[in-house]
Scaffold this motif. Structure first.
Motif, PDB file in Angstrom:
ATOM      1  N   PRO A  32       5.359   7.880  10.106  1.00 51.79           N
ATOM      2  CA  PRO A  32       6.480   8.126  11.008  1.00 51.79           C
ATOM      3  C   PRO A  32       6.233   7.601  12.427  1.00 51.79           C
ATOM      4  N   LEU A  33       5.038   7.844  12.961  1.00 50.00           N
ATOM      5  CA  LEU A  33       4.764   7.409  14.328  1.00 50.00           C
ATOM      6  C   LEU A  33       4.901   5.900  14.474  1.00 50.00           C
ATOM      7  N   ARG A  34       4.495   5.167  13.459  1.00 48.35           N
ATOM      8  CA  ARG A  34       4.611   3.708  13.518  1.00 48.35           C
ATOM      9  C   ARG A  34       6.074   3.254  13.441  1.00 48.35           C
ATOM     10  N   GLN A  35       6.956   4.173  13.026  1.00 49.66           N
ATOM     11  CA  GLN A  35       8.388   3.895  13.042  1.00 49.66           C
ATOM     12  C   GLN A  35       9.077   4.585  14.225  1.00 49.66           C
ATOM     13  N   ARG A  36       8.261   5.069  15.186  1.00 49.90           N
ATOM     14  CA  ARG A  36       8.747   5.739  16.401  1.00 49.90           C
ATOM     15  C   ARG A  36       9.503   7.025  16.075  1.00 49.90           C
ATOM     16  N   VAL A  37       9.066   7.691  15.006  1.00 49.92           N
ATOM     17  CA  VAL A  37       9.600   8.983  14.605  1.00 49.92           C
ATOM     18  C   VAL A  37       8.501  10.019  14.808  1.00 49.92           C
ATOM     19  N   PRO A  46       3.988  18.469   6.430  1.00 51.63           N
ATOM     20  CA  PRO A  46       3.037  19.575   6.226  1.00 51.63           C
ATOM     21  C   PRO A  46       1.782  19.400   7.060  1.00 51.63           C
ATOM     22  N   ALA A  47       1.219  20.520   7.487  1.00 58.58           N
ATOM     23  CA  ALA A  47       0.023  20.482   8.330  1.00 58.58           C
ATOM     24  C   ALA A  47      -1.224  20.116   7.551  1.00 58.58           C
ATOM     25  N   LEU A  48      -1.157  20.100   6.233  1.00 53.46           N
ATOM     26  CA  LEU A  48      -2.272  19.643   5.403  1.00 53.46           C
ATOM     27  C   LEU A  48      -1.819  18.426   4.614  1.00 53.46           C
ATOM     28  N   SER A  49      -2.388  17.294   4.939  1.00 52.44           N
ATOM     29  CA  SER A  49      -2.107  16.051   4.225  1.00 52.44           C
ATOM     30  C   SER A  49      -3.067  14.986   4.734  1.00 52.44           C
ATOM     31  N   PHE A  50      -3.039  13.840   4.090  1.00 56.12           N
ATOM     32  CA  PHE A  50      -3.754  12.661   4.583  1.00 56.12           C
ATOM     33  C   PHE A  50      -3.033  12.145   5.824  1.00 56.12           C
ATOM     34  N   VAL A  51      -3.766  11.500   6.708  1.00 57.22           N
ATOM     35  CA  VAL A  51      -3.199  11.100   7.998  1.00 57.22           C
ATOM     36  C   VAL A  51      -2.008  10.156   7.867  1.00 57.22           C
ATOM     37  N   ALA A  52      -1.912   9.410   6.767  1.00 59.68           N
ATOM     38  CA  ALA A  52      -0.788   8.484   6.623  1.00 59.68           C
ATOM     39  C   ALA A  52       0.552   9.206   6.666  1.00 59.68           C
ATOM     40  N   SER A  53       0.578  10.485   6.254  1.00 59.25           N
ATOM     41  CA  SER A  53       1.838  11.238   6.278  1.00 59.25           C
ATOM     42  C   SER A  53       2.372  11.400   7.694  1.00 59.25           C
ATOM     43  N   ALA A  54       1.490  11.379   8.676  1.00 58.58           N
ATOM     44  CA  ALA A  54       1.907  11.453  10.082  1.00 58.58           C
ATOM     45  C   ALA A  54       1.923  10.088  10.750  1.00 58.58           C
ATOM     46  N   PHE A  55       0.982   9.228  10.380  1.00 63.82           N
ATOM     47  CA  PHE A  55       0.922   7.914  11.019  1.00 63.82           C
ATOM     48  C   PHE A  55       2.144   7.062  10.681  1.00 63.82           C
ATOM     49  N   SER A  73       0.843  -1.188   0.000  1.00 60.33           N
ATOM     50  CA  SER A  73       0.000   0.000   0.000  1.00 60.33           C
ATOM     51  C   SER A  73       0.883   1.245   0.000  1.00 60.33           C
ATOM     52  N   GLY A  74       0.258   2.399  -0.227  1.00 57.81           N
ATOM     53  CA  GLY A  74       1.004   3.641  -0.144  1.00 57.81           C
ATOM     54  C   GLY A  74       1.485   3.931   1.255  1.00 57.81           C
ATOM     55  N   THR A  75       0.672   3.604   2.264  1.00 57.07           N
ATOM     56  CA  THR A  75       1.094   3.797   3.648  1.00 57.07           C
ATOM     57  C   THR A  75       2.273   2.891   3.984  1.00 57.07           C
ATOM     58  N   ALA A  76       2.209   1.650   3.521  1.00 59.00           N
ATOM     59  CA  ALA A  76       3.343   0.744   3.718  1.00 59.00           C
ATOM     60  C   ALA A  76       4.589   1.283   3.026  1.00 59.00           C
ATOM     61  N   ALA A  77       4.423   1.902   1.858  1.00 57.89           N
ATOM     62  CA  ALA A  77       5.563   2.485   1.164  1.00 57.89           C
ATOM     63  C   ALA A  77       6.230   3.559   2.006  1.00 57.89           C
ATOM     64  N   LEU A  78       5.420   4.433   2.622  1.00 56.96           N
ATOM     65  CA  LEU A  78       5.977   5.467   3.499  1.00 56.96           C
ATOM     66  C   LEU A  78       6.672   4.845   4.712  1.00 56.96           C
ATOM     67  N   GLU A  79       6.037   3.871   5.326  1.00 57.41           N
ATOM     68  CA  GLU A  79       6.619   3.244   6.508  1.00 57.41           C
ATOM     69  C   GLU A  79       7.942   2.568   6.173  1.00 57.41           C
ATOM     70  N   LEU A  80       7.984   1.878   5.043  1.00 60.64           N
ATOM     71  CA  LEU A  80       9.208   1.176   4.677  1.00 60.64           C
ATOM     72  C   LEU A  80      10.309   2.145   4.280  1.00 60.64           C
ATOM     73  N   ALA A 102      11.589   3.167   7.573  1.00 58.24           N
ATOM     74  CA  ALA A 102      12.293   2.053   8.198  1.00 58.24           C
ATOM     75  C   ALA A 102      13.673   1.876   7.572  1.00 58.24           C
ATOM     76  N   ALA A 103      13.744   2.047   6.263  1.00 57.30           N
ATOM     77  CA  ALA A 103      15.021   1.904   5.567  1.00 57.30           C
ATOM     78  C   ALA A 103      16.019   2.959   6.006  1.00 57.30           C
ATOM     79  N   ALA A 104      15.522   4.140   6.374  1.00 64.21           N
ATOM     80  CA  ALA A 104      16.408   5.221   6.809  1.00 64.21           C
ATOM     81  C   ALA A 104      16.988   4.966   8.188  1.00 64.21           C
ATOM     82  N   ASP A 105      16.377   4.064   8.946  1.00 62.55           N
ATOM     83  CA  ASP A 105      16.882   3.659  10.260  1.00 62.55           C
ATOM     84  C   ASP A 105      17.068   4.856  11.185  1.00 62.55           C
ATOM     85  N   LEU A 106      16.047   5.711  11.232  1.00 57.64           N
ATOM     86  CA  LEU A 106      16.088   6.869  12.124  1.00 57.64           C
ATOM     87  C   LEU A 106      15.917   6.410  13.569  1.00 57.64           C
ATOM     88  N   GLU A 107      16.644   7.038  14.453  1.00 55.94           N
ATOM     89  CA  GLU A 107      16.599   6.607  15.851  1.00 55.94           C
ATOM     90  C   GLU A 107      15.243   6.945  16.463  1.00 55.94           C
TER      91      GLU A 107
END
Length: 421
Positions: free
Chosen positions: A111-116, A100-109, A77-84, A87-92
């Motif tokens: 990162p949060l699912r990657q603890r960012v 951006p403050a205007l976007s679909f929720v996946a743009s924020a969810f 999915s597109g959300t999985a694409a963002l998460e992966l 994840a690939a960036a291995d941010l601490e």
């Protein structure tokens, strides 16, 4: 077009017959998609593991070639694409990413699912994409990445964002979920940052038969980690037995062969359909250009809009009614246009940081993102109807409906005043 508005008993400006509905249908399913999907059904091999992997790899190589990138990974999915991508960036854990403050929720969810932690920044008033100055102001010592969301299909101010990312040594992630075939200064969306995520949801400009996503990058190491995180941390061989050896902790986000086969058919038609859509929308916007107070999307000569959505803002002052609250006027215009047969609607009703799932994290307060808040208050979007390039004549009838409604602005303004009285 003049006459009594449909909301008051007049005739509708846009009435669809069966031919119109066929011309507006999306996605366009042709013999190419049917044959490709049937070939998978007949051959077997429905997942990207084993024989089904060949069609998935064809989609990956085709999309990499289209975007001008070295690598592509197909995902669920597109959300999985963002998460992966993250994840690939291995941010601490606890690192921050500017969103951006205007976007679909996946743009924020994602990162949060990657603890960012997403940190929000305002947008441009006519581009609806991340404002580089606001992004710069949002950077803190914990910031590790920027997310450039090409909202509605218009590429962000990428040169400014790239310079900002380079200055602070940040990863630049493209959320290109709505930007298939969009371009910026001679390059395709998906090749403008360090890594990019696309959606293949059935509603997108490049759809699949359900859900899917694509991750593009020129960085071989990032691509390798995306592939590792796509399926249980394993390196799945193109041939031979599966080893069942997991190098990292990961879930299952692979794309199925049926979805890949369907999208391959859509990819072949993407350039022609994108060009036809662009012609239709420019014809529509030309018909609307003289309507006072109707603000069309800003594009710019240096970029190509993919036109996933059309967002119109309404300037009550330019309409001759500065005393009317913008939100009240928008609500009345929505009722009037929908009554005429034009399916405008709001897309996102809250700034992203005001979503109930997110508001407690940042302590959101009104006025913190003034441009985003104003855009959400005074705008409507047209979605779906313009995707099929065969629907150009219907769009011109929509333009007639806009003219009909604008011929009654004084009456509509009176209604809007009553709504807030």
């Amino acid at each position: 077009m003049s006459g009594r508005l449909a909301m008051f008993g007049g005739s509708r400006a846009v009435v669809l017959d069966d031919g119109d509905r066929a011309r507006l249908a999306w996605p366009v399913v042709t013999e190419a998609e049917r044959s490709a999907v049937l070939a998978v059904l007949d051959r077997g091999g429905f997942t990207s593991v084993g024989s089904g992997g060949a069609v998935v790899r064809r989609l990956e190589s085709g999309w990499a070639e289209f975007t001008g990138t070295r690598h592509c990974a197909a995902v669920a999915s597109g959300t999985a694409a963002l998460e992966l991508a993250l994840a690939a960036a291995d941010l601490e854990p606890g690192a921050q990413i500017v969103v951006p403050a205007l976007s679909f929720v996946a743009s924020a969810f994602a990162p949060l699912r990657q603890r960012v932690e997403p940190v929000f920044a305002d947008i441009g008033p006519r581009t609806f994409t991340l404002d580089p100055a606001a992004a710069a102001a949002a950077i803190t010592p914990r910031t590790r990445a920027l997310m450039a969301v090409h909202l509605h299909g218009l590429p962000c101010e990428m040169d400014e964002l790239r310079e900002l990312a380079a200055r602070h040594e940040l990863l630049l992630v493209e959320d290109a979920a709505q930007a298939h075939a969009a371009g910026y200064r001679g390059r395709q969306a998906g090749a403008l940052g360090d890594i990019a995520a696309f959606s293949l949801n059935v509603s997108k400009n490049l759809p699949t038969a359900g859900e899917g996503g694509l991750v593009t990058t020129d960085d071989a190491a990032l691509h390798d980690r995306v592939v590792l995180h796509r399926q249980f941390g394993e390196r799945i061989p193109d041939r031979g037995p599966r080893g069942y050896v997991s190098e990292v902790v990961a879930g299952n986000a692979k794309l199925g062969a049926l979805q890949a086969a369907f999208t391959l058919g859509q990819l072949a038609a993407l350039p022609e359909r994108a060009a036809g859509r662009d012609r239709n929308i420019r014809a529509l916007l030309s018909q609307l250009s003289e309507l006072p107070g109707l603000l069309s999307p800003q594009t710019g000569e240096d970029r190509r809009h993919a036109w996933h959505m059309l967002r119109f803002r309404f300037d009550v002052g330019a309409m001759g009614h500065p005393e009317v609250a913008p939100g009240a006027m928008r609500a009345v215009l929505e009722r009037a246009l929908r009554a005429e047969g034009v399916p405008v609607r709001r897309y996102q009703c809250l700034p992203l940081p005001a979503q109930p799932a997110l508001a407690g994290r940042e302590g959101y307060r009104t006025g913190r993102y003034p441009v985003t808040e104003a855009v959400l208050e005074d705008s409507l979007t047209l979605q779906g109807w313009h995707l099929n390039p065969a629907g150009g004549q219907v769009l011109l009838r929509c333009a007639e409906a806009f003219h009909k409604v604008w011929g009654q602005l004084d009456l509509l303004a009176s209604l809007a005043r009553q709504e807030v009285a």
